[in-house]
Write a protein that holds these residues in place. Structure first.
Motif, mmCIF file in Angstrom:
data_model
loop_
_atom_site.group_PDB
_atom_site.id
_atom_site.type_symbol
_atom_site.label_atom_id
_atom_site.label_comp_id
_atom_site.label_asym_id
_atom_site.label_seq_id
_atom_site.Cartn_x
_atom_site.Cartn_y
_atom_site.Cartn_z
ATOM 1 N N ASP B 36 51.133 30.951 43.509
ATOM 2 C CA ASP B 36 50.227 31.204 42.400
ATOM 3 C C ASP B 36 49.784 32.664 42.352
ATOM 4 O O ASP B 36 49.689 33.260 41.281
ATOM 5 C CB ASP B 36 49.010 30.280 42.509
ATOM 6 C CG ASP B 36 49.393 28.813 42.257
ATOM 7 O OD1 ASP B 36 50.504 28.569 41.757
ATOM 8 O OD2 ASP B 36 48.584 27.932 42.578
ATOM 9 N N PHE B 37 49.545 33.225 43.508
ATOM 10 C CA PHE B 37 49.077 34.612 43.601
ATOM 11 C C PHE B 37 50.070 35.600 42.985
ATOM 12 O O PHE B 37 49.689 36.478 42.219
ATOM 13 C CB PHE B 37 48.842 34.936 45.081
ATOM 14 C CG PHE B 37 48.663 36.391 45.402
ATOM 15 C CD1 PHE B 37 47.516 37.076 45.033
ATOM 16 C CD2 PHE B 37 49.650 37.074 46.109
ATOM 17 C CE1 PHE B 37 47.347 38.422 45.344
ATOM 18 C CE2 PHE B 37 49.484 38.410 46.425
ATOM 19 C CZ PHE B 37 48.339 39.085 46.042
ATOM 20 N N HIS B 59 53.067 49.213 42.836
ATOM 21 C CA HIS B 59 51.846 48.969 43.608
ATOM 22 C C HIS B 59 51.740 49.913 44.799
ATOM 23 O O HIS B 59 50.719 50.577 44.999
ATOM 24 C CB HIS B 59 51.806 47.517 44.095
ATOM 25 C CG HIS B 59 50.631 47.213 44.977
ATOM 26 N ND1 HIS B 59 49.486 46.610 44.514
ATOM 27 C CD2 HIS B 59 50.399 47.476 46.282
ATOM 28 C CE1 HIS B 59 48.610 46.506 45.489
ATOM 29 N NE2 HIS B 59 49.136 47.016 46.587
ATOM 30 N N ALA B 120 49.400 49.811 37.350
ATOM 31 C CA ALA B 120 49.173 49.294 38.703
ATOM 32 C C ALA B 120 47.762 48.705 38.813
ATOM 33 O O ALA B 120 47.560 47.651 39.416
ATOM 34 C CB ALA B 120 49.360 50.409 39.735
ATOM 35 N N LEU B 121 46.827 49.386 38.206
ATOM 36 C CA LEU B 121 45.441 48.908 38.255
ATOM 37 C C LEU B 121 45.276 47.601 37.493
ATOM 38 O O LEU B 121 44.597 46.676 37.938
ATOM 39 C CB LEU B 121 44.513 49.985 37.673
ATOM 40 C CG LEU B 121 43.021 49.678 37.762
ATOM 41 C CD1 LEU B 121 42.579 49.536 39.204
ATOM 42 C CD2 LEU B 121 42.206 50.780 37.063
ATOM 43 N N ALA B 124 46.792 44.846 39.622
ATOM 44 C CA ALA B 124 45.959 44.560 40.795
ATOM 45 C C ALA B 124 44.685 43.829 40.376
ATOM 46 O O ALA B 124 44.173 42.978 41.109
ATOM 47 C CB ALA B 124 45.613 45.858 41.518
ATOM 48 N N THR B 125 44.198 44.147 39.198
ATOM 49 C CA THR B 125 42.975 43.494 38.723
ATOM 50 C C THR B 125 43.211 42.003 38.468
ATOM 51 O O THR B 125 42.370 41.162 38.787
ATOM 52 C CB THR B 125 42.475 44.195 37.447
ATOM 53 O OG1 THR B 125 42.179 45.550 37.776
ATOM 54 C CG2 THR B 125 41.229 43.517 36.900
ATOM 55 N N GLN B 127 45.333 40.098 40.036
ATOM 56 C CA GLN B 127 45.394 39.413 41.322
ATOM 57 C C GLN B 127 44.025 39.359 41.987
ATOM 58 O O GLN B 127 43.698 38.414 42.699
ATOM 59 C CB GLN B 127 46.407 40.111 42.231
ATOM 60 C CG GLN B 127 47.817 40.036 41.652
ATOM 61 C CD GLN B 127 48.870 40.514 42.611
ATOM 62 O OE1 GLN B 127 48.831 41.654 43.062
ATOM 63 N NE2 GLN B 127 49.828 39.660 42.919
ATOM 64 N N THR B 128 43.242 40.378 41.710
ATOM 65 C CA THR B 128 41.903 40.428 42.287
ATOM 66 C C THR B 128 41.006 39.335 41.716
ATOM 67 O O THR B 128 40.152 38.793 42.423
ATOM 68 C CB THR B 128 41.282 41.812 42.039
ATOM 69 O OG1 THR B 128 42.035 42.784 42.778
ATOM 70 C CG2 THR B 128 39.826 41.862 42.486
ATOM 71 N N ARG B 130 41.811 36.331 40.985
ATOM 72 C CA ARG B 130 42.040 35.112 41.754
ATOM 73 C C ARG B 130 41.384 35.195 43.130
ATOM 74 O O ARG B 130 40.709 34.257 43.576
ATOM 75 C CB ARG B 130 43.545 34.861 41.918
ATOM 76 C CG ARG B 130 43.873 33.632 42.745
ATOM 77 C CD ARG B 130 45.371 33.474 42.931
ATOM 78 N NE ARG B 130 46.049 33.227 41.671
ATOM 79 C CZ ARG B 130 46.179 32.018 41.117
ATOM 80 N NH1 ARG B 130 45.702 30.961 41.729
ATOM 81 N NH2 ARG B 130 46.799 31.893 39.960
ATOM 82 N N ILE B 131 41.566 36.327 43.788
ATOM 83 C CA ILE B 131 41.006 36.466 45.135
ATOM 84 C C ILE B 131 39.480 36.427 45.090
ATOM 85 O O ILE B 131 38.832 35.755 45.900
ATOM 86 C CB ILE B 131 41.484 37.787 45.783
ATOM 87 C CG1 ILE B 131 43.006 37.779 45.940
ATOM 88 C CG2 ILE B 131 40.812 37.995 47.132
ATOM 89 C CD1 ILE B 131 43.580 39.093 46.455
ATOM 90 N N ALA B 132 38.912 37.131 44.127
ATOM 91 C CA ALA B 132 37.450 37.183 44.048
ATOM 92 C C ALA B 132 36.873 35.803 43.778
ATOM 93 O O ALA B 132 35.838 35.428 44.349
ATOM 94 C CB ALA B 132 37.031 38.166 42.954
ATOM 95 N N ALA B 134 38.207 33.004 44.696
ATOM 96 C CA ALA B 134 38.336 32.237 45.942
ATOM 97 C C ALA B 134 37.232 32.614 46.918
ATOM 98 O O ALA B 134 36.585 31.750 47.510
ATOM 99 C CB ALA B 134 39.715 32.477 46.554
ATOM 100 N N LEU B 135 37.007 33.914 47.075
ATOM 101 C CA LEU B 135 35.997 34.363 48.037
ATOM 102 C C LEU B 135 34.596 33.927 47.624
ATOM 103 O O LEU B 135 33.744 33.657 48.465
ATOM 104 C CB LEU B 135 36.050 35.884 48.181
ATOM 105 C CG LEU B 135 37.342 36.459 48.791
ATOM 106 C CD1 LEU B 135 37.261 37.983 48.853
ATOM 107 C CD2 LEU B 135 37.604 35.873 50.173
ATOM 108 N N HIS B 143 35.823 37.054 53.252
ATOM 109 C CA HIS B 143 36.720 38.193 53.089
ATOM 110 C C HIS B 143 37.213 38.661 54.461
ATOM 111 O O HIS B 143 38.413 38.816 54.681
ATOM 112 C CB HIS B 143 35.987 39.323 52.358
ATOM 113 C CG HIS B 143 36.885 40.447 51.920
ATOM 114 N ND1 HIS B 143 36.689 41.140 50.745
ATOM 115 C CD2 HIS B 143 37.985 41.002 52.484
ATOM 116 C CE1 HIS B 143 37.624 42.071 50.624
ATOM 117 N NE2 HIS B 143 38.416 42.007 51.672
#
Lengths: 176, 176
Positions: B36-37, B59, B120-121, B124-125, B127-128, B130-132, B134-135, B143
């Motif tokens: 998914d990521f 990246h 690139a930004l 990355a945003t 993907q961020t 999703r990570i944010a 989750a955290l 983290h």
DNA sequence: GAAATATGTCAACATGGCTGACATAAATGT
DNA sequence: ACATTTATGTCAGCCATGTTGACATATTTC
């Protein structure tokens, strides 16, 4: 007013805030960790003339014997044509068998053979060595923390299904 | 004697012991989480006519401006021919430029253009997010726990290098 | 009996890996 | 100075694994 705003801004952890800065470290660590993790079985797979696609199919069929072709397709997120190619080889070479569904005879339920089970176990063991070494370095609780983080990274719509899959596969294994 | 052995065996957590049972849950959660990521940026990439290979190159060049071609090859673990194909497109379309090394004029050091940095930004945003998310679900400390787990999953020989890469890229970013 | 479903298959193509061979320019060693 | 090594690029072809589209078969469901 000004004071309140400044405080609020400073209170946010900028690194975890999607509105500000990408979380570069986890993006990159995921890449590197996965890169190494998936490459562990490559040598063994090559000896059998298989690739990573074969591995994924064998892995999930081993973990969920009797699963429907359609369910495997959804889980892997590939088309039946892509699956067909590697599945045919796994069947032809005796790692997987397909059995007619008992209730629905259109289904070709997937099962590993003894040979298939053994290979799946060998590959999983290789990957487990890496994971176990990592968990050993970290404290107790690391397993649970990793599980929770990775689960939270999965698409919301799929998360419950994935956890149910893992849960039911674990239970079936315990009954063996 | 018998008592001591039984106690020792029971004290081990079988699930984390490489000698016994595979760690099925983390093997599978890694697959699903990564699946998914990495798919998050696909739509945006497609709009530019790029794929995941372009993303990886862009990246890392963005994160490490001025890096040597040889270093990028080692980091991605691909051949120069594979890199060449996607790098050429990124250069031709103005996302990356190559500059002669100051000390060693054989080198073609890699830099992103403004356009490259922006893309690139953007990726990355995605993907961020999703990570944010989750955290945020997990407690504070998640983290750091994720960082430690993922770092521990990287090959021992590379781990220090990877962490140094991330560290120095973060520092360079902070100086901006 | 018609329509929907589960699965398989053929053909063609895209992406992104690989090997091998060879070329160029610049740095380095003798 | 010249030979060697290094950093990079390029051509050609192949492989693994993904895609779409079209069509076939058997079985279930309406």
């Amino acid at each position: 007013m000004a004071d309140i705003n400044v405080t609020a801004i400073k209170a946010r952890r900028p690194a975890d805030d999607p509105g500000s800065e990408p979380i570069w470290d986890l993006i990159e660590l995921l890449f590197f960790a996965y890169r190494d993790f998936v490459s562990d079985p490559d040598e063994v797979l090559a000896k059998f003339g298989f690739g990573r696609a074969h591995h994924r199919v064998l892995h999930f069929v081993n973990r969920n014997p009797g699963m429907k072709v359609a369910d495997l397709l959804e889980l892997l997120r590939i088309t039946k044509q892509s699956l067909g190619r590697v599945l045919k080889q796994l069947v032809d070479q005796g790692y997987i068998v397909q059995r007619e569904g008992a209730h629905d005879r259109r289904q070709r339920l997937l099962h590993v053979t003894e040979k298939g089970r053994a290979l799946a176990l060998q590959l999983a063991t290789l990957q487990t060595e890496r994971i176990a070494a990592a968990l050993k370095e970290l404290g107790p609780g690391a397993h649970e923390e990793a599980r929770r983080f990775l689960a939270a990274m999965i698409d919301r719509e799929d998360r419950a299904g994935v956890l149910a899959f893992i849960e039911s596969a674990d239970e079936a294994r315990r009954r063996t």
